[in-house]
Design an enzyme around this catalytic site. Structure first.
Site, mmCIF file in Angstrom:
data_model
loop_
_atom_site.group_PDB
_atom_site.id
_atom_site.type_symbol
_atom_site.label_atom_id
_atom_site.label_comp_id
_atom_site.label_asym_id
_atom_site.label_seq_id
_atom_site.Cartn_x
_atom_site.Cartn_y
_atom_site.Cartn_z
ATOM 1 N N LEU A 101 54.835 45.343 -61.078
ATOM 2 C CA LEU A 101 54.461 43.959 -61.010
ATOM 3 C C LEU A 101 53.692 43.475 -59.773
ATOM 4 C CD1 LEU A 101 58.141 42.359 -61.118
ATOM 5 C CD2 LEU A 101 56.499 42.439 -63.128
ATOM 6 N N GLY A 104 52.753 45.169 -52.053
ATOM 7 C CA GLY A 104 52.480 44.441 -50.844
ATOM 8 C C GLY A 104 52.567 45.372 -49.493
ATOM 9 N N GLY A 105 53.007 44.893 -48.284
ATOM 10 C CA GLY A 105 52.985 45.648 -47.339
ATOM 11 C C GLY A 105 54.239 46.461 -47.246
ATOM 12 N N PHE A 106 55.208 46.057 -48.097
ATOM 13 C CA PHE A 106 56.484 46.701 -47.924
ATOM 14 C C PHE A 106 56.423 47.507 -49.108
ATOM 15 C CE2 PHE A 106 60.970 47.066 -49.513
ATOM 16 C CZ PHE A 106 61.616 46.903 -48.426
ATOM 17 N N VAL A 109 56.437 46.805 -56.432
ATOM 18 C CA VAL A 109 57.603 46.144 -56.925
ATOM 19 C C VAL A 109 57.506 46.232 -58.278
ATOM 20 C CG1 VAL A 109 58.292 43.614 -57.333
ATOM 21 C CG2 VAL A 109 56.897 44.081 -55.112
ATOM 22 N N ASP A 225 56.191 33.642 -42.528
ATOM 23 C CA ASP A 225 55.359 34.387 -43.303
ATOM 24 C C ASP A 225 55.168 33.469 -44.608
ATOM 25 O OD1 ASP A 225 53.516 36.485 -43.646
ATOM 26 O OD2 ASP A 225 54.648 37.794 -44.639
HETATM 27 N N1 ATP Z 1 60.981 38.425 -57.733
HETATM 28 C C1 ATP Z 1 59.924 38.716 -58.185
HETATM 29 N N2 ATP Z 1 59.565 38.320 -59.541
HETATM 30 C C2 ATP Z 1 58.349 38.883 -60.079
HETATM 31 N N3 ATP Z 1 57.418 39.238 -59.348
HETATM 32 C C3 ATP Z 1 57.620 39.456 -58.058
HETATM 33 C C4 ATP Z 1 58.798 39.559 -57.355
HETATM 34 N N4 ATP Z 1 58.714 39.716 -56.169
HETATM 35 C C5 ATP Z 1 57.451 40.065 -55.959
HETATM 36 N N5 ATP Z 1 56.714 40.121 -57.110
HETATM 37 C C6 ATP Z 1 55.574 40.434 -57.397
HETATM 38 O O1 ATP Z 1 55.073 41.535 -56.768
HETATM 39 C C7 ATP Z 1 53.871 41.337 -55.890
HETATM 40 C C8 ATP Z 1 53.919 41.805 -54.301
HETATM 41 O O2 ATP Z 1 55.010 41.162 -53.636
HETATM 42 P P1 ATP Z 1 55.273 41.600 -52.163
HETATM 43 O O3 ATP Z 1 55.788 40.810 -51.377
HETATM 44 O O4 ATP Z 1 55.487 43.042 -52.001
HETATM 45 O O5 ATP Z 1 53.539 41.490 -51.581
HETATM 46 P P2 ATP Z 1 52.656 40.497 -50.947
HETATM 47 O O6 ATP Z 1 53.504 39.207 -50.690
HETATM 48 O O7 ATP Z 1 51.417 40.457 -51.878
HETATM 49 O O8 ATP Z 1 52.275 40.798 -49.566
HETATM 50 P P3 ATP Z 1 53.255 40.873 -48.137
HETATM 51 O O9 ATP Z 1 53.603 42.204 -48.262
HETATM 52 O O10 ATP Z 1 52.321 40.473 -47.298
HETATM 53 O O11 ATP Z 1 54.227 40.090 -48.345
HETATM 54 C C9 ATP Z 1 53.587 39.637 -55.764
HETATM 55 O O12 ATP Z 1 52.633 39.265 -55.767
HETATM 56 C C10 ATP Z 1 54.549 39.314 -57.059
HETATM 57 O O13 ATP Z 1 53.326 39.443 -57.848
#
Ligand code: ATP
Ligand code: MG
Length: 459
Positions: A101, A104-106, A109, A225
């Protein structure tokens, strides 16, 4: 990666971590994990290490005495499911890239599906599985904070954490699946049409309610955040905040702030927090102001591809926010003028307050909700104003002459009107088709879109 250029999350300044802060957060987590006498066997305590080296911003938790059983015991009342890695492999079809999907930094997904075959008794549902990248920017501490905060907090505007996985070195988070992904994707990456005004307002209100809930909780929480990529959207564009890896308890007793190492995302973090490391709920209010501005402008808060003066959205837009005339320069051209002028002015004035350099001058999130909610019902949106009043049956002969256009007062927003002025002989406005709906006759124009089209855009 979903990160935009210049939007790197994580240490934002050189602020040294103060030892008492380290104690307070780590001891709080320890108590959450049973070390405070909750029955966690070996005490559940771990050593909290934070690297301050330039390269290694990883924050880690020494897990030695912490077992999966400790965690399960602590979160016993939270209804979180402790998944095994094998179960999550099955749920995500072995973490196949076609289920990815975003990242991100973690870490990555993945979309997945859980049902009885994976875990007896579980409600069949789609899930999003976030998997910690062991070489990534974040670490066990963020994973733990997410599990502990989201395991305890429940609200319609917070994403639901269904479970987690803590097996060997694997750290995963299992959330409810949000079909529309993040606001970042919806606002900045849509290929077809931009988000309509009503949807943007709905998102602003929902996100404000989520933050207000955290700030007003019995034990207030600072989210730290708040940004477009952490605002997730349901099928009907209901907001759910995600990512509590940086969340912190708010100050308690006489304390006005908590001191922390400066963490967050460039463009969203409050200036005083970056300078001093002093964190208050008003730091979240500033970040909310940034997102509200992004919603109005349809621009990222930091965009290196723009001319110098416009690279930082807040710096560029701030002087325009309190002027009705100048505000039009800020508003997203993708809205095509289809927004409530009054609503936009009020939202911009609110963003201005949230973005005040003085934290005390910023409103509370509760007041932000109160200011935003009434804007949803403002109906001076050009979209709604193109209604032709149908002639009565007996007047059919005079039909043409009697057609009356109920025009919107703010003609500058009326694309049709502008077009008419510029191209008086154009067929676009001279060849209107009329169709009946009950008593009224409507014009079939480019302003009146199909239901399916509106739904897809979230109207
Ligand atoms: N529960 C969810 N349902 C659907 N898509 C999700 C969900 N959680 C995350 N995502 C998708 O995964 C992507 C990455 O999310 P993630 O929080 O890991 O990174 P980020 O927010 O882009 O960066 P950061 O690490 O700085 O938070 C999101 O932009 C979103 O599109
Ligand atoms: Mg995120």
């Amino acid at each position: 990666m979903t990160h935009a250029a210049g939007e790197s999350r994580y240490p934002l300044g050189l602020m040294a971590e103060q030892s008492h802060r380290r104690r307070s957060f780590s001891s709080w987590l320890i108590s959450c994990l049973g070390g405070g006498g909750g029955g966690g066997g070996g005490g559940g305590g771990g050593e909290y290490n934070e690297s301050s080296s330039d390269s290694g911003q990883r924050v880690s938790w020494d897990l030695d005495p912490l077992s999966l059983e400790d965690l399960s015991l602590t979160l016993a009342g939270s209804n979180l499911v402790a998944f095994t890695i094998a179960e999550l492999k099955t749920a995500t079809r072995n973490f196949t890239m076609t289920n990815l999907l975003g990242s991100g930094g973690f870490g990555h997904v993945y979309k997945g599906f859980v049902d009885e075959r994976i875990r007896p008794g579980i409600r069949p549902q789609q899930v999003a599985v976030k998997s910690l990248d062991l070489d990534g920017q974040q670490g066990h501490r963020e994973w733990l904070a997410e599990v502990v905060y989201l395991g305890q907090l429940r609200h319609p505007h917070l994403v639901k954490l269904i479970g987690y996985c803590c097996e060997d070195e694997h750290r995963m988070l299992v959330y409810e699946y949000m079909p529309r992904g993040s606001l970042e994707n919806q606002l900045f990456k849509r290929l077809l049409a931009s988000l309509p005004w009503s949807t943007r307002l709905k998102i602003a209100v929902g996100a404000a309610k989520g933050l207000a809930f955290l700030h007003e909780a019995e034990k207030p929480v600072i989210y730290r955040d708040f940004k477009a990529s952490n605002i997730l959207l349901d099928e009907d564009y209901t907001v759910k905040l995600s990512d509590f890896g940086l969340a912190k308890d708010g100050p308690q007793g006489d304390r006005t702030h908590v001191s922390t190492r400066v963490m967050g995302t460039h463009g969203y973090a409050a200036p005083e927090y970056i300078l001093t490391g002093h964190l208050t709920a008003k730091s979240d209010v500033y970040s909310f102001g940034v997102v509200l501005l992004e919603l109005l402008a349809g621009r990222r808060c930091v965009d290196k591809n723009r001319p110098n003066r416009q690279k930082n959205l807040v710096d560029w837009a701030r002087p325009y926010l309190n002027s009705a005339e100048k505000l039009r320069r800020v508003m997203d051209p993708g809205l095509d003028g289809l927004y409530s002028v009054k609503g936009a002015q009020k939202a911009a004035a609110l963003a201005y307050k949230c973005l005040s350099p003085t934290p005390k001058s910023r409103p509370s999130m509760k007041s932000v909700v109160e200011a935003l909610e009434p804007l949803v019902s403002l109906n001076d949106v050009p979209f709604d104003s193109f209604i032709y009043v149908a002639p009565k049956e007996e007047d059919k002969a005079k039909e043409k002459a009697q057609l009356e256009v109920v025009e919107e007062k703010n003609l500058h927003n009326n694309r049709d009107q502008r077009h008419k002025q510029r191209f008086p002989n154009s067929v676009i406005h001279s060849e209107v088709t009329l169709h009946k709906d009950g008593k009224n006759l409507f014009r079939n124009s480019h302003f009146r879109r199909s239901k399916g089209h509106s739904q897809e855009r979230g109207a």
